[in-house]
Scaffold this motif. Structure first.
Motif, short mmCIF file in Angstrom:
data_model
loop_
_atom_site.label_atom_id
_atom_site.label_comp_id
_atom_site.label_asym_id
_atom_site.label_seq_id
_atom_site.Cartn_x
_atom_site.Cartn_y
_atom_site.Cartn_z
N UNK A 46 -0.88 -11.20 -7.97
CA UNK A 46 -0.30 -9.96 -8.11
C UNK A 46 1.12 -10.17 -9.04
N UNK A 47 1.95 -11.00 -8.54
CA UNK A 47 3.28 -11.03 -9.32
C UNK A 47 3.03 -11.66 -10.84
N UNK A 48 2.20 -12.64 -11.20
CA UNK A 48 1.80 -12.87 -12.31
C UNK A 48 1.67 -11.84 -13.48
N UNK A 49 0.58 -11.07 -12.79
CA UNK A 49 0.02 -9.81 -13.64
C UNK A 49 1.25 -8.87 -13.94
N UNK A 50 1.97 -8.63 -12.65
CA UNK A 50 3.26 -7.53 -12.88
C UNK A 50 4.11 -8.15 -14.02
N UNK A 81 -0.35 -3.69 -11.40
CA UNK A 81 -0.08 -2.46 -12.19
C UNK A 81 0.97 -1.57 -11.22
N UNK A 82 0.22 -1.35 -10.00
CA UNK A 82 1.13 -0.40 -9.16
C UNK A 82 2.61 -0.80 -8.97
N UNK A 83 2.72 -2.24 -8.81
CA UNK A 83 3.97 -2.79 -8.37
C UNK A 83 4.52 -2.70 -9.40
N UNK A 84 4.44 -2.74 -10.76
CA UNK A 84 5.27 -2.76 -12.02
C UNK A 84 5.64 -1.11 -12.34
N UNK A 85 4.72 -0.47 -11.76
CA UNK A 85 4.88 1.07 -12.03
C UNK A 85 5.87 1.55 -11.07
N UNK A 88 2.70 3.89 -5.47
CA UNK A 88 1.68 3.56 -4.47
C UNK A 88 0.32 3.58 -5.15
N UNK A 89 -0.68 2.94 -4.57
CA UNK A 89 -1.98 3.23 -4.89
C UNK A 89 -2.58 4.54 -3.85
N UNK A 90 -3.46 5.21 -4.62
CA UNK A 90 -4.06 6.48 -3.71
C UNK A 90 -5.43 6.47 -4.12
N UNK A 91 -6.24 6.88 -3.31
CA UNK A 91 -7.70 7.15 -3.37
C UNK A 91 -8.01 8.32 -4.30
N UNK A 92 -8.74 7.86 -5.37
CA UNK A 92 -9.07 9.19 -6.36
C UNK A 92 -10.38 9.66 -6.00
N UNK A 116 -12.25 0.28 -2.73
CA UNK A 116 -10.87 -0.15 -3.22
C UNK A 116 -10.86 0.46 -4.62
N UNK A 117 -12.12 0.28 -5.29
CA UNK A 117 -12.38 0.39 -6.76
C UNK A 117 -11.91 1.76 -7.07
N UNK A 118 -11.71 2.68 -6.16
CA UNK A 118 -11.48 4.22 -6.37
C UNK A 118 -9.96 4.18 -6.26
N UNK A 119 -9.15 3.21 -5.88
CA UNK A 119 -7.77 3.08 -5.84
C UNK A 119 -6.94 3.07 -7.10
N UNK A 120 -6.15 4.26 -7.29
CA UNK A 120 -5.61 4.17 -8.70
C UNK A 120 -3.93 4.45 -8.44
#
Lengths: 408, 408
Positions: A46-50, A81-85, A88-92, A116-120
């Motif tokens: 997560x940290x490297x991606x962010x 992505x959520x962390x750098x934005x 929070x992640x939410x279910x779509x 989890x694949x529907x979490x945006x």
């Protein structure tokens, strides 16, 4: 307009998988006048991606990300992505229904992990995935448009074409790539014939590459408009074709199988194949082309000698006198194949693909390719270098190339 | 011990060339216990190269750079390195003599442009290049060891092995990679069964990837010694196998074709194939394995219906009543194939690979796979998603997988 392309996956940074997605995306962006500043690949952390996302968004207007959207615990791109934005992640709900539909269509049970694949991230939008389960994500970050796609190449390409391309802003001018494929001449020979074109300074850059036994000439044209760039490419292609003549097989994505197919269709002729050392590879190349049933009747894979006698009518005396890898047997295979399938053309291939099986007068890589047509059977002798895989591929391509030349 | 790998080249960021160097270097570093933090690729621009170098040297102890050392004006990696080192370039006499020798040995004339390849930043050292003209460069930057190598893969590998490896500091223990391949279960199902192993914190990291229709489980073990890492891998493989059972096909580089081959050889049984929609791909996969003539007799590629009747003895009434893509025709193809080739096993495959050819009751991707053995013929119905290429590949792998399961 500048872009940065990020790949995510431990299999990439550990070297287990070679990243082909970034090259594909750069080519596609280039065609739309968007320049790629750099590629970056990080692991499933997560940290490297962010960190990579925030650097990229600060430098470029467009950030394309592939990988890390799967259903398993090691896929964490959405968290980065959520962390750098700072969201929070939410279910779509719509997303979830699409994933459920995907499983239902295939008659498979959706497991909890796929939810989890529907979490945006809040504030981001999902992108539909027609080819798999993982939806993509589009978000705005630090003024940059971020597009997150799956890492599986065909899912990524499908999503890029259907969902990312329509949302991409127009770039500055255009860069057009084109490629001319040749077969049967070495790279240095090809290079020597077009050396002046390769050295010329200007808007068009010309170079050669070798891939899977074919030597290809690459053309890159940059111009203000697509019309000008296309004209530059057309000019270059005309010059290259006039220098190289009949070794030019095709342009762009067109394969040897497609070229053969077109010629056969134009001539309303049919083909059958008799393969020994290539073991079905020629049939596979021909039938990779949609609609090949119009001209390809079928083939015999005659691996065992007994099968060569029975299926193709090869004479036992020829096999005994000359051996299975011989001019005589190749010719008999092609003639027998043409007769039994009732085709206009037939190919017969027999050889020693290796890594063993050679004898003093029959080296590894020795392949006889016979082409039977109306009233004639020509046999070509080749000795190919390289691994078993490479010998087989060269033999298959050469067989199709002999047919191509015979139909010119 | 952490490393960052930089690729330099316009052909890379434009997507014309796929970067295979970074994956190779990551694997080699991993084998020596050095973890790769990220890959980064930039174009042939001094400022971009300098920026990437300074970021990398700040984050990692080892920085491996490939590309941009050539003699032409677009090769500027040495300028980027000199600029970030704050050092000027100077001509290295020893280097120049080696380049001159290289040209003399080949009987070629050295052009003036090649002199630039002997320019090295003050404070850095050259590394000899046995395979080409461009010497490499080794330098210390911000406490990191920086190794600059040519971009041409075989020159890079040669220099890495002969000059970089001996200078690499010992890593912290070793990292061993291993991979377990499965077939016939979705990635999310596989992930669910080994979720606890994937989530476990410790020296072993486990993840899943999908490639060419197979779901694979990757295992990365890091330990002080190779013995400990190998034991960790063995433990993980045992657990994964016990969770996944017979969907596990193979480990490491072993292909489905090799697994089938081993079983057939062990059982002293033979195989023949009858392919319609796969057009030779199954034969090709089987014969990619050296020594396959021991158990593979051959096959029929029966693309046209007429050929199915003539070569395999499929009944015209079955074709007319059920169509070429039907359970009945698949079964007749396999039975006819087994009988005519006189093999112990025979595979019959017929389907709709697309992109056209579907009907209301026969969707795109519908494939019947029949397996004929002693006294029995089993037919399996599949509907595969994806492109023509993917449907064909999945059908071919599934056919071999049905045979694999039948022989368990």
């Amino acid at each position: 307009m500048k872009a940065i392309i990020l790949g995510v996956g431990n299999e990439l940074i550990s070297g287990q998988t070679v990243d082909t997605n970034s090259a594909y995306l750069s080519r596609e962006l280039g065609r739309r006048g968007i320049e790629t500043l750099r590629h970056e690949t990080v692991g499933d952390e997560t940290a490297a991606i962010a960190g990579a996302l925030s650097r990229a968004a600060a430098e470029a207007e467009i950030v394309l990300v592939t990988g890390g959207l799967g259903p398993t615990a090691d896929d964490v791109t959405r968290y980065g992505l959520a962390s750098v934005m700072g969201a929070e992640l939410q279910l779509d709900g719509q997303c979830l229904r699409e994933i459920e539909d995907f499983f239902q269509r295939r008659g498979k049970k959706m497991v909890l992990a796929n939810r989890v694949q529907a979490m945006i991230p809040r504030g981001a939008e999902p992108m539909a995935n027609a080819a798999g389960t993982a939806p993509g994500i589009v978000a705005t970050l630090d003024g940059a448009e971020v597009f997150v796609m799956p890492g599986v190449p065909y899912e990524m390409r499908d999503m890029f074409e259907s969902s990312v391309l329509p949302r991409l802003p127009a770039g500055d001018g255009v860069i057009v790539h084109h490629i001319v494929h040749t077969f049967g001449m070495g790279e240095s020979d090809v290079g020597e014939r077009i050396e002046d074109l390769m050295r010329a300074e200007g808007e068009v850059t010309i170079g050669t590459t070798v891939s899977e036994g074919m030597v290809s000439v690459r053309i890159i044209a940059s111009a203000e408009t697509i019309e000008v760039a296309d004209r530059q490419v057309d000019d270059a292609v005309r010059k290259i074709r006039s220098r190289l003549g009949e070794v030019v097989v095709s342009e762009g994505d067109e394969t040897m199988g497609e070229v053969i197919g077109k010629s056969l269709k134009d001539r309303r002729e049919t083909l059958a194949t008799a393969e020994s050392c290539t073991g079905g590879m020629i049939g596979e190349m021909i039938t990779a082309v949609p609609g090949s049933s119009e001209y390809y009747l079928g083939g015999a894979i005659t691996y065992a000698n007994e099968v060569k006698l029975q299926m193709l009518g090869v004479e036992k005396t020829d096999l005994e006198a000359h051996g299975a890898v011989s001019e005589q047997v190749a010719a008999a295979m092609a003639r027998g194949c043409r007769e039994r399938f009732g085709s206009d053309w037939a190919i017969g291939v027999t050889g020693i693909a290796g890594p063993t099986g050679q004898s003093p007068d029959k080296p590894l890589g020795l392949v006889y390719i016979a082409l039977a047509g109306e009233g004639t059977t020509d046999v070509h002798r080749h000795v190919f270098g390289g691994s078993r895989e490479i010998v087989r591929r060269r033999a298959a391509l050469s067989a199709l190339n002999h047919l191509r030349l015979a139909m010119l």
